[in-house]
Design a protein around this motif. Structure first.
Motif, PDB file in Angstrom:
ATOM      1  N   ALA A   1      51.316  17.036  55.882  1.00 39.72           N
ATOM      2  CA  ALA A   1      50.470  17.647  54.843  1.00 39.72           C
ATOM      3  C   ALA A   1      49.462  18.604  55.470  1.00 39.72           C
ATOM      4  O   ALA A   1      49.232  19.709  54.951  1.00 39.72           O
ATOM      5  N   HIS A   2      48.851  18.202  56.596  1.00 47.82           N
ATOM      6  CA  HIS A   2      47.914  19.084  57.296  1.00 47.82           C
ATOM      7  C   HIS A   2      48.614  20.375  57.719  1.00 47.82           C
ATOM      8  O   HIS A   2      48.041  21.469  57.617  1.00 47.82           O
ATOM      9  N   CYS A   3      49.833  20.249  58.227  1.00 50.26           N
ATOM     10  CA  CYS A   3      50.585  21.435  58.657  1.00 50.26           C
ATOM     11  C   CYS A   3      50.888  22.363  57.480  1.00 50.26           C
ATOM     12  O   CYS A   3      50.848  23.591  57.615  1.00 50.26           O
ATOM     13  N   VAL A   4      51.183  21.786  56.318  1.00 56.48           N
ATOM     14  CA  VAL A   4      51.442  22.602  55.129  1.00 56.48           C
ATOM     15  C   VAL A   4      50.157  23.302  54.685  1.00 56.48           C
ATOM     16  O   VAL A   4      50.171  24.476  54.291  1.00 56.48           O
ATOM     17  N   PHE A   5      49.019  22.588  54.755  1.00 57.61           N
ATOM     18  CA  PHE A   5      47.738  23.241  54.458  1.00 57.61           C
ATOM     19  C   PHE A   5      47.502  24.408  55.412  1.00 57.61           C
ATOM     20  O   PHE A   5      47.061  25.485  54.994  1.00 57.61           O
ATOM     21  N   MET A   6      47.796  24.196  56.702  1.00 55.50           N
ATOM     22  CA  MET A   6      47.622  25.277  57.673  1.00 55.50           C
ATOM     23  C   MET A   6      48.518  26.462  57.345  1.00 55.50           C
ATOM     24  O   MET A   6      48.119  27.623  57.486  1.00 55.50           O
ATOM     25  N   ALA A   7      49.741  26.185  56.919  1.00 52.94           N
ATOM     26  CA  ALA A   7      50.652  27.269  56.536  1.00 52.94           C
ATOM     27  C   ALA A   7      50.091  28.046  55.352  1.00 52.94           C
ATOM     28  O   ALA A   7      50.240  29.273  55.276  1.00 52.94           O
ATOM     29  N   ALA A   8      49.430  27.349  54.424  1.00 57.22           N
ATOM     30  CA  ALA A   8      48.809  28.033  53.284  1.00 57.22           C
ATOM     31  C   ALA A   8      47.674  28.947  53.746  1.00 57.22           C
ATOM     32  O   ALA A   8      47.476  30.032  53.199  1.00 57.22           O
ATOM     33  N   PHE A   9      46.940  28.512  54.786  1.00 58.85           N
ATOM     34  CA  PHE A   9      45.824  29.304  55.292  1.00 58.85           C
ATOM     35  C   PHE A   9      46.293  30.498  56.134  1.00 58.85           C
ATOM     36  O   PHE A   9      45.501  31.375  56.440  1.00 58.85           O
ATOM     37  N   ARG A  10      47.562  30.475  56.541  1.00 60.14           N
ATOM     38  CA  ARG A  10      48.193  31.570  57.282  1.00 60.14           C
ATOM     39  C   ARG A  10      47.591  31.741  58.679  1.00 60.14           C
ATOM     40  O   ARG A  10      46.614  31.095  59.039  1.00 60.14           O
ATOM     41  N   CYS A  11      48.209  32.611  59.462  1.00 63.31           N
ATOM     42  CA  CYS A  11      47.826  32.811  60.861  1.00 63.31           C
ATOM     43  C   CYS A  11      47.042  34.097  61.081  1.00 63.31           C
ATOM     44  O   CYS A  11      46.771  34.471  62.233  1.00 63.31           O
ATOM     45  N   THR A  12      46.717  34.789  60.030  1.00 62.42           N
ATOM     46  CA  THR A  12      45.938  36.021  60.164  1.00 62.42           C
ATOM     47  C   THR A  12      44.752  35.972  59.201  1.00 62.42           C
ATOM     48  O   THR A  12      44.899  35.498  58.072  1.00 62.42           O
ATOM     49  N   PRO A  13      43.580  36.435  59.635  1.00 58.36           N
ATOM     50  CA  PRO A  13      43.265  36.871  60.991  1.00 58.36           C
ATOM     51  C   PRO A  13      43.188  35.690  61.947  1.00 58.36           C
ATOM     52  O   PRO A  13      42.838  34.582  61.539  1.00 58.36           O
ATOM     53  N   LEU A  14      43.487  35.930  63.240  1.00 62.88           N
ATOM     54  CA  LEU A  14      43.603  34.835  64.196  1.00 62.88           C
ATOM     55  C   LEU A  14      42.252  34.208  64.533  1.00 62.88           C
ATOM     56  O   LEU A  14      42.077  33.000  64.444  1.00 62.88           O
ATOM     57  N   ARG A  15      41.305  35.020  64.963  1.00 66.79           N
ATOM     58  CA  ARG A  15      39.944  34.557  65.265  1.00 66.79           C
ATOM     59  C   ARG A  15      39.951  33.320  66.154  1.00 66.79           C
ATOM     60  O   ARG A  15      39.470  32.239  65.773  1.00 66.79           O
ATOM     61  N   LEU A  16      40.456  33.485  67.367  1.00 68.37           N
ATOM     62  CA  LEU A  16      40.603  32.379  68.304  1.00 68.37           C
ATOM     63  C   LEU A  16      39.265  31.756  68.690  1.00 68.37           C
ATOM     64  O   LEU A  16      39.222  30.575  69.058  1.00 68.37           O
ATOM     65  N   PHE A  17      38.180  32.519  68.614  1.00 68.72           N
ATOM     66  CA  PHE A  17      36.876  31.970  69.004  1.00 68.72           C
ATOM     67  C   PHE A  17      36.475  30.791  68.125  1.00 68.72           C
ATOM     68  O   PHE A  17      35.679  29.934  68.536  1.00 68.72           O
ATOM     69  N   LEU A  18      37.036  30.725  66.914  1.00 70.95           N
ATOM     70  CA  LEU A  18      36.705  29.613  66.019  1.00 70.95           C
ATOM     71  C   LEU A  18      37.405  28.314  66.417  1.00 70.95           C
ATOM     72  O   LEU A  18      37.090  27.264  65.852  1.00 70.95           O
ATOM     73  N   THR A  19      38.354  28.374  67.350  1.00 69.95           N
ATOM     74  CA  THR A  19      38.992  27.136  67.810  1.00 69.95           C
ATOM     75  C   THR A  19      38.039  26.288  68.639  1.00 69.95           C
ATOM     76  O   THR A  19      38.202  25.067  68.718  1.00 69.95           O
ATOM     77  N   ILE A  20      37.035  26.929  69.255  1.00 69.72           N
ATOM     78  CA  ILE A  20      36.168  26.217  70.208  1.00 69.72           C
ATOM     79  C   ILE A  20      35.452  25.025  69.571  1.00 69.72           C
ATOM     80  O   ILE A  20      35.556  23.895  70.067  1.00 69.72           O
TER      81      ILE A  20
END
Length: 293
Positions: free
Chosen positions: A103-122
């Protein structure tokens, strides 16, 4: 948002509100597990599935975001039913974790991969590592791997939910409703200098509410995991159930509310136009036969 839309939204949320209150009013014992307790626990999430079917654009010419939110919320309801039987066997707990992970992965797919904004992973990676460090002493065997993977998935969902939030601000002088320079916070590309000026604090509330829902979901999972792996004694006291499920159901409510209301299905108008055209053809043919006769 106008008052009529708010009232319609609340009306569609009524089954969720009733089942939410019903669960905490009854607080049916989940040890030993029972079919009644399982159904009552599944009802709030399934009512949100119904809400998304009525509120969003899931079926007729559906939007991808709406469909993925619908699928993810349905998976949450299934996971609620599976994990309700974890007293019976540990395999149910692992199966419930697996379904929630999907379910978490499906939510992530809904949020899409763009924009990436890798700094927010920290910040999310730091929070996930801290949580794993707290849980690690209570883990054994394959649970080291499963809990680490689940923590990474939760962190990923939080990252993607915040990455899609757009905050637009105006820089420079605005003349005649034209903006000298507009920027999208977190995006290096500036808007067209000749374009319309954005409001100084322009944000999309559906994106904000989805990000809040993702954070509440992570908080709920963190409380559950700490009670399950680190707190001695009964890992399923009443106060744990209240803390976990209240934050969890509010989280998926916020995620569901991030779906924008659907406009009337174009198929209905098209069907009416087709029917009207067919009626016109029949009338024309009838007149032609009468004149011939």
């Amino acid at each position: 948002m106008n008052a009529k839309l708010v009232m319609l939204t609340l009306l569609k949320l009524l089954p969720f509100i009733i089942t939410f209150i019903l669960y905490f009013a009854l607080l049916l014992p989940d040890k030993p597990p029972s079919a009644e307790a399982t159904v009552v626990k599944m009802l709030p999430a399934m009512c949100l599935v119904l809400f998304l079917g009525l509120h969003g654009k899931v079926f007729c010419g559906g939007r991808l975001y709406d469909r993925l939110m619908f699928a993810a919320t349905f998976l949450c309801g299934v996971a609620d039913g599976v994990i309700a039987w974890d007293h019976h066997h540990d395999a149910f707990f692992l199966a419930g974790m697996a379904v929630f992970g999907v379910a978490h992965c499906v939510f992530m797919a809904a949020f899409r991969c763009t924009p990436l904004r890798l700094f927010l992973t920290i910040p999310f990676l730091i929070a996930g590592i801290i949580l794993y460090g707290v849980l690690a002493p209570g883990l054994n065997g394959a649970m080291y791997f499963f809990v680490l993977l689940y923590a990474l998935v939760i962190a990923g969902m939080g990252w993607r939910s915040f990455s899609r939030v757009e905050i637009r601000c105006c820089l420079g002088c605005c003349r005649d409703e034209r903006c000298a320079k507009c920027v999208d916070l977190g995006n290096s590309e500036s808007a067209d200098p000749d374009g319309q000026c954005y409001e100084a604090s322009g944000v999309k509330w559906t994106q904000i509410i989805a990000a809040i829902g993702a954070v509440l979901f992570a908080i709920s999972d963190s409380i559950l995991s700490i009670f399950a792996f680190r707190v001695p004694g009964d890992p399923y006291p009443v106060h744990r159930r209240v803390a976990v499920l209240s934050t969890y159901w509010v989280a998926i409510l916020f995620l569901a509310l991030s779906v924008e209301p659907a406009e009337p299905c174009p198929c209905q108008g098209q069907g009416e136009r087709v029917t009207s055209a067919e009626d016109d053809d029949v009338s024309t043919e009838r007149i032609r036969l009468e004149v011939t006769a």
